[in-house]
Design an enzyme around this catalytic site. Sequence first.
Site, PDB file in Angstrom:
ATOM      1  N   LYS A  67       0.816  -1.216   0.000  1.00 23.25           N
ATOM      2  CA  LYS A  67       0.000   0.000   0.000  1.00 23.25           C
ATOM      3  C   LYS A  67       0.858   1.278   0.000  1.00 23.25           C
ATOM      4  O   LYS A  67       2.063   1.223   0.280  1.00 23.25           O
ATOM      5  CB  LYS A  67      -0.930  -0.032   1.221  1.00 23.25           C
ATOM      6  N   TYR A  93     -12.602  -2.226  -3.666  1.00 21.50           N
ATOM      7  CA  TYR A  93     -13.048  -2.402  -2.284  1.00 21.50           C
ATOM      8  C   TYR A  93     -14.575  -2.384  -2.158  1.00 21.50           C
ATOM      9  O   TYR A  93     -15.096  -2.081  -1.087  1.00 21.50           O
ATOM     10  CB  TYR A  93     -12.439  -1.314  -1.394  1.00 21.50           C
ATOM     11  N   ASN A 100      -1.898   0.252   6.934  1.00 25.25           N
ATOM     12  CA  ASN A 100      -1.365  -1.014   7.446  1.00 25.25           C
ATOM     13  C   ASN A 100      -0.497  -1.769   6.434  1.00 25.25           C
ATOM     14  O   ASN A 100      -0.311  -2.970   6.536  1.00 25.25           O
ATOM     15  CB  ASN A 100      -2.506  -1.881   7.991  1.00 25.25           C
ATOM     16  N   HIS A 158      -2.149  -5.376   1.577  1.00 23.43           N
ATOM     17  CA  HIS A 158      -3.451  -6.017   1.375  1.00 23.43           C
ATOM     18  C   HIS A 158      -3.196  -7.460   0.968  1.00 23.43           C
ATOM     19  O   HIS A 158      -2.233  -7.750   0.265  1.00 23.43           O
ATOM     20  CB  HIS A 158      -4.231  -5.329   0.245  1.00 23.43           C
ATOM     21  N   GLU A 183      -9.661 -10.705  -7.577  1.00 23.05           N
ATOM     22  CA  GLU A 183      -8.705  -9.592  -7.399  1.00 23.05           C
ATOM     23  C   GLU A 183      -7.540  -9.682  -8.384  1.00 23.05           C
ATOM     24  O   GLU A 183      -7.056  -8.655  -8.868  1.00 23.05           O
ATOM     25  CB  GLU A 183      -8.198  -9.579  -5.950  1.00 23.05           C
TER      26      GLU A 183
HETATM   27  N1  UDP Z   1      -9.814  -0.361   7.419  1.00 21.61           N
HETATM   28  C1  UDP Z   1      -9.878   0.867   8.043  1.00 21.61           C
HETATM   29  N2  UDP Z   1     -10.610   0.975   9.204  1.00 21.61           N
HETATM   30  C2  UDP Z   1     -11.248  -0.082   9.764  1.00 21.61           C
HETATM   31  C3  UDP Z   1     -11.163  -1.334   9.133  1.00 21.61           C
HETATM   32  C4  UDP Z   1     -10.444  -1.443   7.954  1.00 21.61           C
HETATM   33  O1  UDP Z   1      -9.313   1.833   7.570  1.00 21.61           O
HETATM   34  O2  UDP Z   1     -11.872   0.080  10.820  1.00 21.61           O
HETATM   35  C5  UDP Z   1      -9.049  -0.483   6.178  1.00 21.61           C
HETATM   36  C6  UDP Z   1      -7.716  -1.197   6.376  1.00 21.61           C
HETATM   37  O3  UDP Z   1      -6.744  -0.551   5.560  1.00 21.61           O
HETATM   38  C7  UDP Z   1      -7.988  -2.584   5.858  1.00 21.61           C
HETATM   39  C8  UDP Z   1      -8.977  -2.317   4.741  1.00 21.61           C
HETATM   40  O4  UDP Z   1      -9.782  -1.260   5.237  1.00 21.61           O
HETATM   41  O5  UDP Z   1      -6.800  -3.212   5.423  1.00 21.61           O
HETATM   42  C9  UDP Z   1      -9.886  -3.474   4.375  1.00 21.61           C
HETATM   43  O6  UDP Z   1     -10.508  -3.946   5.564  1.00 21.61           O
HETATM   44  P1  UDP Z   1     -10.591  -5.492   5.884  1.00 21.61           P
HETATM   45  O7  UDP Z   1     -11.524  -5.655   7.014  1.00 21.61           O
HETATM   46  O8  UDP Z   1     -10.876  -6.238   4.612  1.00 21.61           O
HETATM   47  O9  UDP Z   1      -9.110  -5.823   6.414  1.00 21.61           O
HETATM   48  P2  UDP Z   1      -7.944  -6.691   5.772  1.00 21.61           P
HETATM   49  O10 UDP Z   1      -8.576  -7.783   4.966  1.00 21.61           O
HETATM   50  O11 UDP Z   1      -7.129  -5.741   4.935  1.00 21.61           O
HETATM   51  O12 UDP Z   1      -7.161  -7.197   6.943  1.00 21.61           O
HETATM   52 MG    MG Z   2     -10.036  -7.741   3.501  1.00 23.03          MG
END
Ligand code: UDP
Ligand code: MG
Length: 136
Positions: free
Chosen positions: A12, A52, A115, A118, A129
Amino acid sequence: MSSIEQTLSIIKPDAVERNLDNEIKEIFRNNGFKILKEKKIRIEKSEAEQFYKVHETKPFYNDLCSYLSSGPIVVMVLEKNNSVLDNRELMGATNPKDAAEGTIRKKYGVSIDKNSVHGSDSVENAKIEIDFFFKD
Ligand code: UDP
Ligand code: MG
């Protein structure tokens, strides 16, 4: 039972901006992932919104899409046995604060939104994807 799988990984903007892409790619290789395809690109917000889409009702959706389109990203197709789940484990929890020691998000993640990586969450979504970024 596990079998050879492909998964989509994205480094990212927060990590690319800190020039961590080579270091993170090395972590994948050291953990047995083959990088089959990769490209460094910058996407439009509308593309991030499509990528997303599963999160479109979430309160963080708009910021998330602005963020993913805010700078260069590195998208990769990773391959190994059980790669979808193994990549999720290597990435660590969504919130770097909760991520286990030794995971990519623990090491590099700045916050729940920044974070660093992805990873696809299922074999089915991995196919969708991978097609999203690499369909010619
Ligand atoms: N995210 C965020 N706030 C939240 C939860 C998720 O900004 O409270 C962002 C974070 O960057 C995350 C992405 O949205 O990686 C997609 O969320 P997901 O729950 O799919 O998490 P991941 O699969 O990336 O662990
Ligand atoms: Mg996810």
